[in-house]
Design a protein around this motif. Structure first.
Motif, PDB file in Angstrom:
ATOM      1  N   LYS A 671       0.539  -1.216  -0.353  1.00  0.00           N
ATOM      2  CA  LYS A 671      -0.484  -0.089  -0.138  1.00  0.00           C
ATOM      3  C   LYS A 671       0.603   0.927  -0.130  1.00  0.00           C
ATOM      4  O   LYS A 671       1.998   1.139   0.352  1.00  0.00           O
ATOM      5  CB  LYS A 671      -0.687  -0.329   1.753  1.00  0.00           C
ATOM      6  CG  LYS A 671      -1.973  -1.501   1.212  1.00  0.00           C
ATOM      7  CD  LYS A 671      -3.100  -0.648   2.773  1.00  0.00           C
ATOM      8  CE  LYS A 671      -3.879  -2.186   2.111  1.00  0.00           C
ATOM      9  NZ  LYS A 671      -4.378  -2.086   3.430  1.00  0.00           N
ATOM     10  N   ALA A 672       0.127   2.301  -0.365  1.00  0.00           N
ATOM     11  CA  ALA A 672       0.946   3.543  -0.667  1.00  0.00           C
ATOM     12  C   ALA A 672       0.904   4.561   1.197  1.00  0.00           C
ATOM     13  O   ALA A 672      -0.239   3.713   1.418  1.00  0.00           O
ATOM     14  CB  ALA A 672       0.158   4.363  -1.301  1.00  0.00           C
ATOM     15  N   GLY A 673       2.286   4.727   1.055  1.00  0.00           N
ATOM     16  CA  GLY A 673       2.702   4.966   2.738  1.00  0.00           C
ATOM     17  C   GLY A 673       3.071   3.940   2.979  1.00  0.00           C
ATOM     18  O   GLY A 673       3.315   3.889   4.576  1.00  0.00           O
ATOM     19  N   ASP A 674       2.911   2.572   3.144  1.00  0.00           N
ATOM     20  CA  ASP A 674       3.705   1.852   3.769  1.00  0.00           C
ATOM     21  C   ASP A 674       5.360   2.034   3.785  1.00  0.00           C
ATOM     22  O   ASP A 674       5.957   2.898   2.937  1.00  0.00           O
ATOM     23  CB  ASP A 674       3.918  -0.010   3.037  1.00  0.00           C
ATOM     24  CG  ASP A 674       2.057  -0.104   2.831  1.00  0.00           C
ATOM     25  OD1 ASP A 674       1.000   0.442   4.429  1.00  0.00           O
ATOM     26  OD2 ASP A 674       1.819  -1.716   2.888  1.00  0.00           O
ATOM     27  N   LYS A 675       5.823   1.027   4.553  1.00  0.00           N
ATOM     28  CA  LYS A 675       7.696   1.027   4.544  1.00  0.00           C
ATOM     29  C   LYS A 675       8.233   0.121   3.358  1.00  0.00           C
ATOM     30  O   LYS A 675       7.908  -1.382   4.353  1.00  0.00           O
ATOM     31  CB  LYS A 675       8.182   1.352   5.915  1.00  0.00           C
ATOM     32  CG  LYS A 675       8.097   2.989   6.431  1.00  0.00           C
ATOM     33  CD  LYS A 675       8.617   3.240   7.553  1.00  0.00           C
ATOM     34  CE  LYS A 675       8.640   5.098   7.952  1.00  0.00           C
ATOM     35  NZ  LYS A 675       9.836   5.554   7.618  1.00  0.00           N
ATOM     36  N   PRO A 718      10.223   4.039   2.864  1.00  0.00           N
ATOM     37  CA  PRO A 718       8.492   4.869   2.664  1.00  0.00           C
ATOM     38  C   PRO A 718       8.369   4.954   1.527  1.00  0.00           C
ATOM     39  O   PRO A 718       8.953   5.364   0.623  1.00  0.00           O
ATOM     40  CB  PRO A 718       9.182   6.417   3.181  1.00  0.00           C
ATOM     41  CG  PRO A 718      10.413   6.589   2.827  1.00  0.00           C
ATOM     42  CD  PRO A 718      11.543   5.650   3.210  1.00  0.00           C
ATOM     43  N   PRO A 720       5.807   6.412  -1.205  1.00  0.00           N
ATOM     44  CA  PRO A 720       5.350   7.843  -0.904  1.00  0.00           C
ATOM     45  C   PRO A 720       3.637   7.431  -1.125  1.00  0.00           C
ATOM     46  O   PRO A 720       2.562   6.652  -1.898  1.00  0.00           O
ATOM     47  CB  PRO A 720       5.107   8.950  -2.282  1.00  0.00           C
ATOM     48  CG  PRO A 720       6.845   7.949  -2.503  1.00  0.00           C
ATOM     49  CD  PRO A 720       7.523   6.269  -2.103  1.00  0.00           C
ATOM     50  N   ALA A 721       2.669   8.597  -0.068  1.00  0.00           N
ATOM     51  CA  ALA A 721       1.583   8.146  -0.044  1.00  0.00           C
ATOM     52  C   ALA A 721       0.595   7.843  -1.430  1.00  0.00           C
ATOM     53  O   ALA A 721      -0.436   7.889  -1.285  1.00  0.00           O
ATOM     54  CB  ALA A 721       1.059   9.342   1.087  1.00  0.00           C
ATOM     55  N   ASP A 722       1.308   8.999  -1.969  1.00  0.00           N
ATOM     56  CA  ASP A 722       0.899   9.469  -3.862  1.00  0.00           C
ATOM     57  C   ASP A 722       0.865   8.657  -4.601  1.00  0.00           C
ATOM     58  O   ASP A 722       0.446   9.070  -5.770  1.00  0.00           O
ATOM     59  CB  ASP A 722       0.601  11.012  -3.805  1.00  0.00           C
ATOM     60  CG  ASP A 722       2.007  11.063  -3.828  1.00  0.00           C
ATOM     61  OD1 ASP A 722       3.068  10.480  -4.225  1.00  0.00           O
ATOM     62  OD2 ASP A 722       2.777  12.717  -4.652  1.00  0.00           O
TER      63      ASP A 722
END
Length: 748
Positions: A671-675, A718, A720-722
């Motif tokens: 998922k976006a936002g995962d590390k 990380p 990126p969340a986007d």
């Protein structure tokens, strides 16, 4: 369709079948060739012979690599009335670099058939270009005359690379003097206009005065040119056949073609004990480049050279070179040069071990500095430790000082080592090399294989045992072979691999002119039942699965005979298909177009995953394993499990760096936002880690201070969340060697 004229040829008396004809007549016969090991086996194939040369044209037999029918597929010397072995895969006229397709017609005509001369005319097309080649063999001649006329019948001007080629299927290659060491090059620095294939008991020369560039180390000698609409261009070459490994007749023929005056050098060649050494030669250099050699038969030699300045020395198998002498050859001059004190061989007994454990390590040993044989039948400059016992090699070398390179997984799991050693005539020097291993991927269920490798079929020259030893020497975990359209080597590979308890992946390189593929693992020894020269892409993929393949990769998809290159030209029979499973990163081509295509496919959500291989044909002169595919396999390592892991995307291609994903596996989802936790190791030191996203954009990077010699990093990257679609990693070491991972798919 095709036309074959002069049906009376079928009733000719077969001078070939009689074999021992003592006269100088030229003969033409139809049917399966009498050339031993010949590939022309059809009832309509044609063989031509005189007292020096025999060659066969594949009228209906299938030439290799999907080359159109009508090409020369067998070439042999005739020695005392007996035909020697075929030594070529093919020799042909290629209209545009690799490609001879599209082709849909041919005709074969016997223009002249007399005791004095045979002339065969082969007419084919290359799309809208008519190509006609005349093969001429005269009584008393050791060379086949080749004349090709190409005529552009289309409406568009064409930019082409055209010329005659010779692809030996055994022996060695002596490059165009001045261009040695170049896979491809312009001919500006060429000192001659011939390429030579050879071994100690034969030599074939392609004399091609029309060329202005080479490809494939000179096997293809091309002219770059524009063929305008309605225009014709003529190419004339010669294929010369010599019944031993002596270049003197080739140099003489070249001088005669050029109208050059010659002078003679002669003399004797002896070892320091007064004996005539095995394979004694006199080597000729020109302007510092290898130019030619001549054999010293019974210690005596005689050679004509064109006027000019040369450097000359004597040498022999395992013996030290004589002192280099500079000479000037004038017209009709004669000079005597004796080489009578060649120092006799020395022995290096070598053992290679892992430094910490003392466990024997397979290794590749290369002469970096020191005497390397100038002609390959005198010996190699690269060696491999024995299959059994592992890690041991006993090398016969010329006496002298050496710096040797020791590669036991160098650049991947260990650093390269060097050994400085002095060898004395008649003595054995015992040496142990300890190699510190930096990382052990297989202890973490990561396994490597070179998934594109050739043995000794067609232009491949590496015997199976050397291939296995080469693959083990670079610290691969599985052995692999993919010979062109052949599985003849499978059993011996399986047996050799079993001696070391290493899994063997049987494959085959299905080789149409418009796109090669390496299905694996196929059934051991499975026969290819289709014709790569005529069948379409769907038929070939069906055949691959019928042979048992779990995956069908497309090889080097953007080179001249790559699938995507020819899809763009609308030159793939059957058109596009989505049935390929993997796309290859290849050690011998520019991989940027392939990586860009992979990014485009991942952008659209297509799970086209990577494979990687070196496409090695000569393990002595090309580095096996310098790009490889790593796969994560839980449980027992088998060829099928390895293939399934790659099909699932659980792998990465690497030229060096080793990767250990901790929480997110390649080919899986995140998922976006995962590390993303990942450990990276580079034996040659890390330079940069790049997180890549859609469109090939760099989303994040970690750059290592160039002053630091960092070999290991534990990263938590990380996402990126986007970020959308996919991400993957590129890891580069300080030598510029890179690892490219399969994508991780991002969930919304």
């Amino acid at each position: 369709m095709h036309k074959f004229s002069k049906s009376a040829v079928a009733t000719l008396v077969s001078g070939l079948l009689l074999g021992a004809s003592a006269h100088a007549d030229v003969s033409i016969t139809q049917g399966k060739t009498a050339i031993p090991d010949g590939e022309a086996t059809h009832a309509q194939d044609i063989t031509v012979k005189n007292e020096y040369v025999a060659f066969a044209l594949a009228v209906e037999s299938a030439p290799p690599w999907g080359v159109p029918r009508g090409t020369l597929v067998d070439l042999a010397a005739v020695k005392n009335g007996k035909i020697d072995l075929d030594r070529v895969a093919f020799a042909d006229f290629i209209p545009n670099s690799w490609s001879a397709w599209p082709n849909d017609r041919k005709s074969i005509d016997i223009v002249e058939d007399s005791d004095e001369k045979a002339v065969i005319k082969v007419s084919r097309n290359f799309d809208k270009v008519d190509i006609t080649t005349w093969y001429t063999l005269e009584a008393g001649s050791d060379a086949i005359g080749l004349k090709t006329v190409m005529t552009n019948q289309g409406e568009d001007d064409l930019e082409l690379e055209s010329g005659h080629t010779i692809w030996p299927d055994t022996g060695y290659q002596f490059a165009v003097p001045g261009l040695e060491g170049n896979e491809e090059a312009m001919a500006d620095n060429a000192l001659a206009d011939r390429m030579v294939a050879y071994d100690r008991d034969w030599a074939f020369a392609l004399h091609a005065p029309d060329f202005d560039r080479i490809k494939y180390n000179g096997r293809d000698m091309y002219l770059g040119h524009t063929l305008k609409a309605g225009e014709s261009r003529t190419f004339e070459s010669q294929l010369q056949v010599v019944p031993n490994g002596d270049m003197a007749p080739i140099v003489k023929a070249e001088a005669e073609r050029h109208g050059e005056a010659t002078g003679t050098i002669q003399g004797q060649l002896l070892a320091d004990n007064g004996n005539v050494p095995a394979d004694a030669i006199v080597m000729i250099e020109k302007d510092g480049h290898p130019y030619a050699w001549t054999l010293a038969k019974d210690g005596q030699y005689n050679m004509a050279l064109p006027e000019g300045k040369y450097q000359v020395y004597g040498t022999a198998t395992g013996h030290a070179n004589s002192q280099l002498q500079s000479i000037t050859v004038g017209a009709d001059s004669e000079q005597t040069l004796d080489f009578t004190s060649l120092k006799s061989p020395a022995t290096l007994a070598l053992n290679v071990e892992e430094a910490a454990s003392g466990v024997a390590k397979d290794a590749r040993v290369t002469i970096i500095e020191g005497q390397a044989p100038p002609v390959e039948f005198l010996g190699k400059r690269t060696f491999f430790t024995d299959l059994l016992p592992a890690g041991h090699a006993e090398l016969k070398l010329a006496p002298g000082e050496y710096k040797l390179g020791i590669n036991a997984g160098a650049g991947f799991t260990a650093e390269s080592q060097t050994l400085d050693v002095t060898l004395e005539s008649g003595k054995t020097n015992q040496q142990v090399v300890k190699v510190p291993q930096v990382t052990f991927p297989n202890r973490n269920h990561w396994y490597g294989a070179d998934l594109h490798h050739h043995g000794n079929v067609l232009e491949g020259v590496t015997p199976p045992e050397i291939v296995v030893r080469a693959q083990l020497a670079t610290d691969l975990d599985l052995t692999f072979i993919s010979d062109h359209d052949s599985t003849i080597n499978h059993k011996v590979f399986a047996d050799l691999s079993a001696k070391r308890g290493v899994p063997f992946i049987p494959s085959i390189e299905i080789s149409p002119s418009w796109g090669h593929m390496n299905p694996f693992p196929i059934d051991n020894g499975a026969a290819l039942t289709v014709d790569p020269g005529t069948d379409d892409v769907h038929t070939l993929i069906d055949a691959a699965h019928e042979m048992g393949a779990e995956v069908v990769p497309m090889n080097h998809p953007y080179n001249d005979y790559g699938y995507f290159t020819n899809i763009a030209k609308d030159a793939v029979p059957g058109g596009e298909t989505d049935r390929f499973d993997l796309m290859e990163l290849n050690a011998r081509v520019d991989n940027e177009p392939t990586l860009k295509k992979a990014h485009d496919m991942w952008d659209s959500g297509e799970a086209m995953y990577l494979t990687a291989g070196t496409d090695t044909h000569d393990a002595w002169n090309q580095l096996t394993g310098r790009i490889r595919m790593m796969a994560n396999v839980d449980g027992e390592l088998t060829p099928l499990a390895f293939a399934k892991a790659l099909k699932a995307g659980h792998g990465y291609a690497t030229q060096g760096p080793i990767l250990y994903p901790q929480n997110i596996m390649f080919g899986e989802s995140a998922k976006a936002g995962d590390k993303w936790d990942i450990n990276v190791v580079a034996a040659d030191g890390l330079k940069e880690v790049r997180l890549i996203g859609q469109g090939g954009e760099v989303l994040n990077s970690v750059t290592i201070n160039p002053e630091e010699s960092t070999q290991r990093l534990e990263l938590s990257l990380p996402i990126p969340a986007d970020a959308e679609g996919w991400i993957n990693l590129e890891v580069e070491d300080k030598d510029g060697s890179t690892a490219w991972t399969n994508p991780v798919w991002l969930q919304s």
